[in-house]
Design a protein around this motif. Sequence first.
Motif, short mmCIF file in Angstrom:
data_model
loop_
_atom_site.label_atom_id
_atom_site.label_comp_id
_atom_site.label_asym_id
_atom_site.label_seq_id
_atom_site.Cartn_x
_atom_site.Cartn_y
_atom_site.Cartn_z
N ILE A 315 54.77 13.45 -1.13
CA ILE A 315 54.88 14.38 -0.04
C ILE A 315 53.41 14.16 0.73
CG2 ILE A 315 56.11 16.12 -0.82
CD1 ILE A 315 53.77 17.63 -2.14
N GLU A 316 53.30 14.62 1.76
CA GLU A 316 51.92 14.94 2.51
C GLU A 316 51.57 16.30 2.60
OE1 GLU A 316 52.05 13.22 6.25
OE2 GLU A 316 52.74 11.16 5.39
N LEU A 317 50.34 16.50 2.94
CA LEU A 317 49.81 18.01 2.95
C LEU A 317 50.08 18.43 4.23
CD1 LEU A 317 48.50 20.15 1.64
CD2 LEU A 317 45.81 18.92 2.30
N ASP A 318 51.46 18.82 4.58
CA ASP A 318 51.91 19.40 5.69
C ASP A 318 53.05 19.97 5.77
OD1 ASP A 318 53.77 17.40 5.57
OD2 ASP A 318 53.24 16.24 7.41
N MET A 319 53.11 21.00 6.59
CA MET A 319 54.33 21.95 6.64
C MET A 319 55.72 21.34 6.65
SD MET A 319 54.79 24.84 6.78
CE MET A 319 53.70 25.98 7.28
N ASP A 340 62.68 20.11 -12.33
CA ASP A 340 61.45 19.85 -12.99
C ASP A 340 61.04 18.34 -13.26
OD1 ASP A 340 60.95 22.55 -13.00
OD2 ASP A 340 61.56 22.93 -15.04
N LYS A 341 62.15 17.58 -13.25
CA LYS A 341 61.96 16.27 -13.36
C LYS A 341 60.95 15.48 -12.43
CE LYS A 341 64.73 12.53 -15.44
NZ LYS A 341 65.76 11.82 -15.61
N LEU A 342 60.95 16.21 -11.11
CA LEU A 342 60.33 15.43 -10.22
C LEU A 342 58.77 15.50 -10.45
CD1 LEU A 342 62.89 15.69 -8.67
CD2 LEU A 342 61.78 16.77 -7.00
N ARG A 343 58.02 14.30 -10.09
CA ARG A 343 56.75 14.20 -10.41
C ARG A 343 56.12 14.28 -8.92
NH1 ARG A 343 57.74 15.83 -14.13
NH2 ARG A 343 57.98 15.34 -16.18
N GLY A 357 40.14 21.24 2.15
CA GLY A 357 41.49 20.28 1.97
C GLY A 357 42.12 20.77 0.50
N LYS A 358 41.16 20.53 -0.24
CA LYS A 358 41.69 20.79 -1.95
C LYS A 358 42.42 22.10 -2.24
CE LYS A 358 38.85 18.03 -5.10
NZ LYS A 358 37.59 18.00 -5.95
N SER A 359 41.41 23.11 -1.57
CA SER A 359 42.23 24.26 -1.60
C SER A 359 43.43 24.65 -1.09
CB SER A 359 41.20 25.67 -1.23
OG SER A 359 40.98 25.83 -0.02
N ARG A 360 43.83 23.83 0.24
CA ARG A 360 45.02 23.84 0.66
C ARG A 360 46.04 23.07 -0.22
NH1 ARG A 360 45.81 21.10 6.02
NH2 ARG A 360 43.79 19.97 5.56
N VAL A 361 45.68 22.14 -0.88
CA VAL A 361 46.69 21.34 -1.95
C VAL A 361 46.95 22.42 -2.88
CG1 VAL A 361 46.82 19.45 -3.71
CG2 VAL A 361 45.57 19.08 -1.69
N LYS A 362 45.91 23.16 -3.39
CA LYS A 362 46.43 24.26 -4.45
C LYS A 362 47.16 25.19 -3.96
CE LYS A 362 43.49 26.94 -7.59
NZ LYS A 362 42.26 27.46 -7.91
N GLY A 369 55.68 26.26 -6.06
CA GLY A 369 55.82 26.41 -7.73
C GLY A 369 55.87 25.35 -8.40
N ILE A 370 55.17 24.12 -7.80
CA ILE A 370 55.27 22.79 -8.46
C ILE A 370 53.63 22.34 -8.91
CG2 ILE A 370 56.99 22.11 -6.92
CD1 ILE A 370 55.00 20.48 -5.18
N ALA A 371 53.56 21.31 -9.67
CA ALA A 371 52.27 20.89 -9.92
C ALA A 371 52.24 19.52 -9.10
CB ALA A 371 52.16 20.55 -11.38
N ILE A 372 51.33 19.33 -8.26
CA ILE A 372 50.90 18.02 -7.63
C ILE A 372 50.16 17.11 -8.65
CG2 ILE A 372 49.84 17.05 -5.69
CD1 ILE A 372 50.74 19.58 -4.18
N GLU A 373 50.67 16.35 -9.31
CA GLU A 373 50.22 15.64 -10.35
C GLU A 373 49.36 14.27 -10.18
OE1 GLU A 373 53.77 17.05 -13.34
OE2 GLU A 373 54.01 16.27 -11.51
N VAL A 374 49.56 13.71 -9.20
CA VAL A 374 48.74 12.54 -8.83
C VAL A 374 48.56 12.50 -7.24
CG1 VAL A 374 49.22 10.10 -8.56
CG2 VAL A 374 50.42 11.38 -10.29
#
Length: 424
Positions: A315-319, A340-343, A357-362, A369-374
């Motif tokens: 994904i990218e950081l956009d709508m 849940d298998k999606l990384r 930007g970082k807080s937008r990622v968060k 409801g996902i973890a952005i792991e990489v």
Amino acid sequence: MTDETALEMEMVPLVACTISRDVQEFELLIEDMENALGEQWGDLGFDEALPFFEQEDSEPLEFIAIAMDAEDEEELHKLSDIIGAAKERGIKVILIAEDVSPAALHHLLRKGADEFVPYPLPESELQFAIDRLRATEPEPVVEAAVPAPVEAPAVAPQVKLHKGASREGAILAIHGLAGGVGATTFATNLAWELATVTKTDAPKVCLLDLDLQFGSVATYLDLPRRDSVYELLSDIESMDQDSFSQALMTFEDTMEVLTAPADMLPLDLLPPEDIQKLLDTARAHFDYVIVDMPKTLVQWSETVLHAAHVYFAMIELDMRSAQNALRMKRALQSEDLPFDKLRFILNHAPKFTDLSGKSRVKRMAESLGIAIEVQFPDGGKPVLQACDHGLPLATAAAKNPLRKEINKLAASLIELGRDDAEAA
Ligand SMILES: Nc1ncnc2c1ncn2[C@@H]1O[C@H](COP(=O)(O)OP(=O)(O)OP(=O)(O)O)[C@@H](O)[C@H]1O
Ligand SMILES: [Mg+2]
């Protein structure tokens, strides 16, 4: 998500922040901050500082470095407020000032700034100021005072690679959740990094372009699209080892590629059984099978999702990405498929100094409801150029920041595969 399959990426706690109108005006400060703190610092504008202090992320802050010049004297009250808020939270303040009047400096020091360093920074002066701050700290904040690692945190995907009787390679699928997010760039470069991880005895890698209509792996690796691919895909039922290997193209004697066919195939031409057979055949002959998926969900998406050892969603950081991720989540959950298998991989991620930007990622991760792991950085024009020239980044732009991250991810996948094999 189980512990075993969780990808982990620890955010480095920020121990310091620069606060300025534009930190690029203070290049020497950036350099000195990097030397002193590695990646454990961020950058804020004057208006971002107070809201940031309200966030949890600001808790480990040890000090702020307010950089100002004559132009900023008009903002004196704002700077005073920032210093006041920092003091209330036990955060130390270093003032970096260029051409600032003695009256303004005096005012800010009286407000509680702990150190003053002139800009341009004299050699080592920032480090001395930090040392002095730390020396006066009665109880150094435990983690915050630890010298920063200069290296970015290694992404450590905890992935089980199931090795079985035959070769039984690991299937790594890559699915861009919106057009052009960088899925194919990642797929081709991950394949290359895995295949070249060592000079001898590197794993055998096969890259399957299952983006059957618009697949661009062939373009990114400058490979011809063979007629035999179309023939193979239109009759997988009678596929055998020979016809499979005939449809593959070798890239630089290093890895094998099944490009998308030259002519467009309907995505649903292939029933799930055919895709299963294709994956099984590839797995039997290779250590890693990288699958570039079409953006559209098709009948056999489920087949790949189940078969994959890791299913990367880019994904990218956009709508656009956020909404598509949500749709994907709903679609999978409504079919009882393992969302849940999606990384998740965030491409073109904000720089580590870009706190907003970082807080937008968060916020994006929380709202989905996902973890952005990489997170992959923007690699700029050289990435597009490498793609257009049909070369892996390792060849075209080895030092590119995107390449470095893909290389790290590949190394950690190999490492985990090795651990898994040893444990088996
Ligand atoms: N981190 C990055 N930094 C700079 N450029 C990038 C980055 N990632 C991808 N690109 C560029 O973005 C463009 C699109 O990338 P790519 O084709 O990999 O996306 P995709 O998700 O596979 O797109 P499609 O929807 O067509 O399948 C390419 O020109 C690529 O070079
Ligand atoms: Mg693509």
